[in-house]
Design an enzyme around this catalytic site. Sequence first.
Site: not given
Ligand SMILES: [Zn+2]
Lengths: 309, 309
Positions: B211, B63, B140, B67-68, B65
């Site tokens: 997630d 996904h 998520h 942090d990914h 976000h």
């Molecule tokens: Zn994450």
Amino acid sequence: MELTFLGTGSGVPSKSRNVSSLALQMHQERDEIWLFDCGEATQHQILKTTIKPRKITKIFITHLHGDHIFGLPGLLSSRSFQDGTTPLEIYGPNGIQTFVETALSLSQTHLKYPIQYYDLQDGTIFQDDTIKVDTMQVIHGVPSYGFTIQEADKTGHLLPEKLKAFGIQPGPLYERIKREERITLQDGTVIERDQVTGPTIFGRKLAIIGDTLPFDNVSDFVKDADVLIHEATFIDADESLANQYNHSTSVQAAQIARDANVKQLWLNHISSRYVPQDLKHELSKLTSIHPSVRYVSDFDSIPVEKVVE
Amino acid sequence: MELTFLGTGSGVPSKSRNVSSLALQMHQERDEIWLFDCGEATQHQILKTTIKPRKITKIFITHLHGDHIFGLPGLLSSRSFQDGTTPLEIYGPNGIQTFVETALSLSQTHLKYPIQYYDLQDGTIFQDDTIKVDTMQVIHGVPSYGFTIQEADKTGHLLPEKLKAFGIQPGPLYERIKREERITLQDGTVIERDQVTGPTIFGRKLAIIGDTLPFDNVSDFVKDADVLIHEATFIDADESLANQYNHSTSVQAAQIARDANVKQLWLNHISSRYVPQDLKHELSKLTSIHPSVRYVSDFDSIPVEKVVE
Ligand SMILES: [Zn+2]
Ligand SMILES: [Zn+2]
């Protein structure tokens, strides 16, 4: 004023040097940190220091190459996550806003603070009572900018003995004398501030020149700086590579520092092709051009001091 | 097949866990590495391993976000800089192409290889003779996907004694028997492959669930996996936080693993609020739900093995 080098490498991260970022810490002067460039993993480097992202109030971006900006979305997110709520200013070449906003909006990152963007143009980009920031375009194939940070001069310290001779004891009058050039006491005595203060405290000048080919005008821009941080991606022997990739050699940086009467030269943005021994050897060559020159390393944290001749 | 965990934290990097990325190394099987997620500083983590970015052929993004994905532009640049010239495939939710192309174009990064993008949709997203990748949307808040990687079953090993009984010596005929289900020898003898090979070698099934909130259908999707990597951002005691932030608890992940008859459960995407002692304590609770469960750490490198019951 203290400079903390968060990334002193060039192009890609290596085991010993991260990509570009440096923090100007001004805890005593204004309780702020200013960041210059923000390569990938700048926030990871910050984790290993005492720097708090929420104290960062301004970020200056020299140019949009990836090794100078790819850490920005992550740092901005973490500043928010770590309770940064105060506004942030980003100064950079046109395009930086699109880069940041695309990354934040696609990732649905909602910051707890506003960002104000300023496109860089030659001239003064920030000024208040105590400090002034100027920028100048340099030569790097893409729009790239150098910066000077000039502190205002400050009135010398009050001299208690001289004040005593006028019958003035420590108290509210001290503050007035600091503020006003001339005061008249109740008995009619006129005191010129100069009579009761030490010598003017001259502000420091710091110059930060990121990725660039060497060129003449830069000497005027960095003239008399106490500290010049200059890129030196290549050593003298690789001048043709430096030329080819729009970079400077250490010798070219030293010549600029000499011509500009710079007091200290700190060399930054070092190619990972060089081992420490190469740089040590190069340094011996450089000191004949400029007496005070050093290579910086990641996590070096060095006070910026006024050099009085 | 070996899984190397490059980032096992959640949201923001900490000193002990980087943000998400994991590498599926298939050196023996196909001389390729597949990456799942690419948080900031994934390339820095890779620097501390033996992984070569040019060996990465596919990147799967669960996904968008930060942090990914915030490590993607830097990793792609370094792959090019480090002589990666072979094509790369990126599978991700709609938007990943815009993110990468905006970053690369504003930074004037010119890659030496082409990228092919695939928007994720439920179903089989890649398949060849030896391996199949399926994806399924999870829950998520933003479009987020889980993956299964299923190896094809392989014919059992040739059994030299049985072949000898048919008068067949090691040689070119061996290769034909491996390829064909039935062959006829010059003397008219018919050999069924089953007669001269050991038992079928069943392919491994690996499931990677990023997630997500827990939900029923995921059990079917990861059914009988040899290894399930599941997010466990929170511990059981913080289930309400997990709910609030669209994440799972370790207990929820263990229940899914149990219901799906998963052989091994590896818990990933751990909040930095927990110290190792918390996780150790939690683990004692989990083993009563599923017998084979572990928390993974950055730089864990674990072979994916077929578990035969
Ligand atoms: Zn994450
Ligand atoms: Zn650079």
